[in-house]
Scaffold this motif. Structure first.
Motif, PDB file in Angstrom:
ATOM      1  N   ARG A 224       0.886  -1.404  -0.020  1.00  7.28           N
ATOM      2  CA  ARG A 224       0.152  -0.141   0.113  1.00  7.28           C
ATOM      3  C   ARG A 224       0.935   1.277   0.041  1.00  7.28           C
ATOM      4  O   ARG A 224       1.840   1.387   0.845  1.00  7.28           O
ATOM      5  CB  ARG A 224      -1.029   0.017   1.356  1.00  7.28           C
ATOM      6  CG  ARG A 224      -2.010  -1.093   1.138  1.00  7.28           C
ATOM      7  CD  ARG A 224      -2.788  -0.963   2.416  1.00  7.28           C
ATOM      8  NE  ARG A 224      -4.054  -1.983   2.106  1.00  7.28           N
ATOM      9  CZ  ARG A 224      -5.069  -2.172   3.416  1.00  7.28           C
ATOM     10  NH1 ARG A 224      -4.838  -1.413   4.289  1.00  7.28           N
ATOM     11  NH2 ARG A 224      -5.643  -2.827   3.297  1.00  7.28           N
ATOM     12  N   PRO A 225       0.444   2.215  -1.048  1.00  3.33           N
ATOM     13  CA  PRO A 225       1.525   3.377  -0.818  1.00  3.33           C
ATOM     14  C   PRO A 225       1.403   4.133   0.480  1.00  3.33           C
ATOM     15  O   PRO A 225       2.402   4.619   0.828  1.00  3.33           O
ATOM     16  CB  PRO A 225       0.891   4.214  -2.173  1.00  3.33           C
ATOM     17  CG  PRO A 225      -0.037   3.102  -2.899  1.00  3.33           C
ATOM     18  CD  PRO A 225      -0.288   2.319  -1.889  1.00  3.33           C
ATOM     19  N   SER A 226       0.325   4.204   0.731  1.00  2.00           N
ATOM     20  CA  SER A 226      -0.129   5.089   2.350  1.00  2.00           C
ATOM     21  C   SER A 226      -1.345   4.237   2.832  1.00  2.00           C
ATOM     22  O   SER A 226      -1.898   3.706   2.507  1.00  2.00           O
ATOM     23  CB  SER A 226      -0.255   6.530   2.245  1.00  2.00           C
ATOM     24  OG  SER A 226      -1.217   6.604   1.386  1.00  2.00           O
ATOM     25  N   PRO A 227      -1.334   4.612   4.427  1.00  2.00           N
ATOM     26  CA  PRO A 227      -2.486   4.041   5.013  1.00  2.00           C
ATOM     27  C   PRO A 227      -3.818   4.411   4.723  1.00  2.00           C
ATOM     28  O   PRO A 227      -4.818   3.941   4.654  1.00  2.00           O
ATOM     29  CB  PRO A 227      -2.260   4.379   6.547  1.00  2.00           C
ATOM     30  CG  PRO A 227      -0.721   4.712   6.581  1.00  2.00           C
ATOM     31  CD  PRO A 227      -0.437   5.286   5.212  1.00  2.00           C
ATOM     32  N   GLU A 228      -3.963   5.825   4.080  1.00  2.00           N
ATOM     33  CA  GLU A 228      -5.015   6.232   3.458  1.00  2.00           C
ATOM     34  C   GLU A 228      -5.443   5.562   2.081  1.00  2.00           C
ATOM     35  O   GLU A 228      -6.465   5.726   1.530  1.00  2.00           O
ATOM     36  CB  GLU A 228      -4.893   7.695   3.351  1.00  2.00           C
ATOM     37  CG  GLU A 228      -4.563   8.587   4.812  1.00  2.00           C
ATOM     38  CD  GLU A 228      -3.269   8.575   5.414  1.00  2.00           C
ATOM     39  OE1 GLU A 228      -2.310   8.040   4.406  1.00  2.00           O
ATOM     40  OE2 GLU A 228      -2.916   8.697   6.548  1.00  2.00           O
ATOM     41  N   ASN A 229      -4.477   5.197   1.479  1.00  2.00           N
ATOM     42  CA  ASN A 229      -4.894   4.737  -0.032  1.00  2.00           C
ATOM     43  C   ASN A 229      -4.824   3.022   0.117  1.00  2.00           C
ATOM     44  O   ASN A 229      -3.345   2.628   0.022  1.00  2.00           O
ATOM     45  CB  ASN A 229      -3.551   5.228  -0.969  1.00  2.00           C
ATOM     46  CG  ASN A 229      -4.092   4.791  -2.212  1.00  2.00           C
ATOM     47  OD1 ASN A 229      -4.836   4.312  -2.505  1.00  2.00           O
ATOM     48  ND2 ASN A 229      -3.206   5.266  -3.242  1.00  2.00           N
TER      49      ASN A 229
END
Length: 333
Positions: A224-229
């Motif tokens: 995952r690129p970021s926790p939000e994405n």
């Protein structure tokens, strides 16, 4: 991504079918080599390794000899993969209803449930596939060891399976279909005949699923690129599936050897029969040593890695959902 999708059986059938057919077509020759390496006994080696097995198979049986039994897999892999992936999705959903994050234990429990569901299809599929795959090894064994008398220990079922090879001085492989073997098993042993080795299959597939699914889920999250994405690139799904699949495959390889030996109805020269899992383990340990339980482990890792890598790409991209118009997705997400 997958957790956001509604569990749809038609979509899972499409995903399982596409992934299974592509994967089986790519890796089936390696799976054939694995079966033949697992079944040959110490002192009666016909094949030295995977490459030697494939080369000798092509020379003696032709290119398509490497795909003996593939039709069974291609027919049954669609429901098998659909059941396995959809069941894991279902159990994960049920175990996370409280809204909390799934623990490793719950992920293993979901995998265990998926493994129990899939053996309904896996056991007869493997049973038929192994008979077709191993026929060429028995013929090759007679060529290499012509002075050894075949020990035929099948009883009534030998009538059909004996057509798989010839006991003449120049034996050759005669094509026997899965339908012929199925009819003979049903006639002589009934439905339980198709589920020979069910216990060993459960011993292999339950721990495999308990290792594979939690390992894959955690490896997949690393992409995952970021926790939000939550979106994960398709290539990371493939890498995660390959890594988790190969590690789980090697971990349960001893159980796969036992399963293959138990499900092989036709025995070659001086090859013993087994009365269940415990008897099989005891005889292998006594006559061949602990290393025999890792026969074909490398082949199995090479089979499972791309097979599950492809399956997870198709599954997480949502090809079936896309074709049915549920969730249009891009593989570049």
């Amino acid at each position: 991504m997958a957790q956001q999708q509604q569990i749809s059986l038609p979509a899972k059938l499409i995903n399982g079918g596409i992934a299974g057919m592509v994967g089986v077509t790519c890796v089936f020759p390696i799976d054939l080599a694995k079966t033949r390496l697992q079944n040959q006994r110490s002192g009666q080696q016909v094949y030295r390794n995977m490459m030697d097995c494939l080369i000798k198979t092509v020379k003696s049986e032709g290119y398509f000899g490497m795909y003996r039994g593939a039709a069974v897999n291609l027919t049954l892999v669609t429901p098998e993969k659909a059941i396995k992936l959809a069941a894991n999705d279902f159990f994960r959903h049920q175990l996370s209803k409280d809204g909390g994050r799934l623990t490793i234990f719950k992920e293993m429990l979901a995998g265990c449930g998926a493994g129990m569901c899939q053996v309904i299809i896996t056991t007869p599929m493997e049973m038929l596939k192994i008979q077709l795959q191993d026929a060429g090894r028995l013929v090759a064994q007679q060529r290499v060891l012509p002075n050894m008398v075949p020990a035929l220990k099948l009883g009534a079922t030998a009538a059909v399976l004996s057509r798989s090879y010839n006991t003449s001085p120049a034996p050759h492989v005669v094509r026997v279909s899965a339908m012929q073997i199925t009819r003979e098993l049903l006639r002589t042993k009934g439905v339980p005949g198709l589920y020979r080795g069910l216990g060993a299959t459960l011993m292999r597939d339950l721990p495999f699923s308990m290792v594979y699914f939690p390992l894959f889920a955690n490896l997949h999250q690393l992409g995952r690129p970021s926790p939000e994405n939550p979106a994960v690139p398709f290539y990371w799904s493939f890498i995660s599936g390959c890594l988790a699949g190969s590690m789980a495959a090697v971990a349960v390889s001893p159980f796969d050897v036992v399963k293959t030996r138990l499900q092989s109805l036709k025995k070659g020269a001086n090859e013993e029969t087994y009365n269940g899992v415990v008897d099989c383990v005891r005889k292998i340990m006594r006559k061949e040593g602990p290393r025999a339980f890792l026969k074909g482990a490398g082949c199995r890792a090479l089979v499972i890695a791309p097979l599950f890598g492809i399956a997870q790409v198709v599954y997480f991209v949502g090809v079936g959902e896309f074709l049915l118009g549920y969730t249009p997705q891009s593989i570049c997400s």
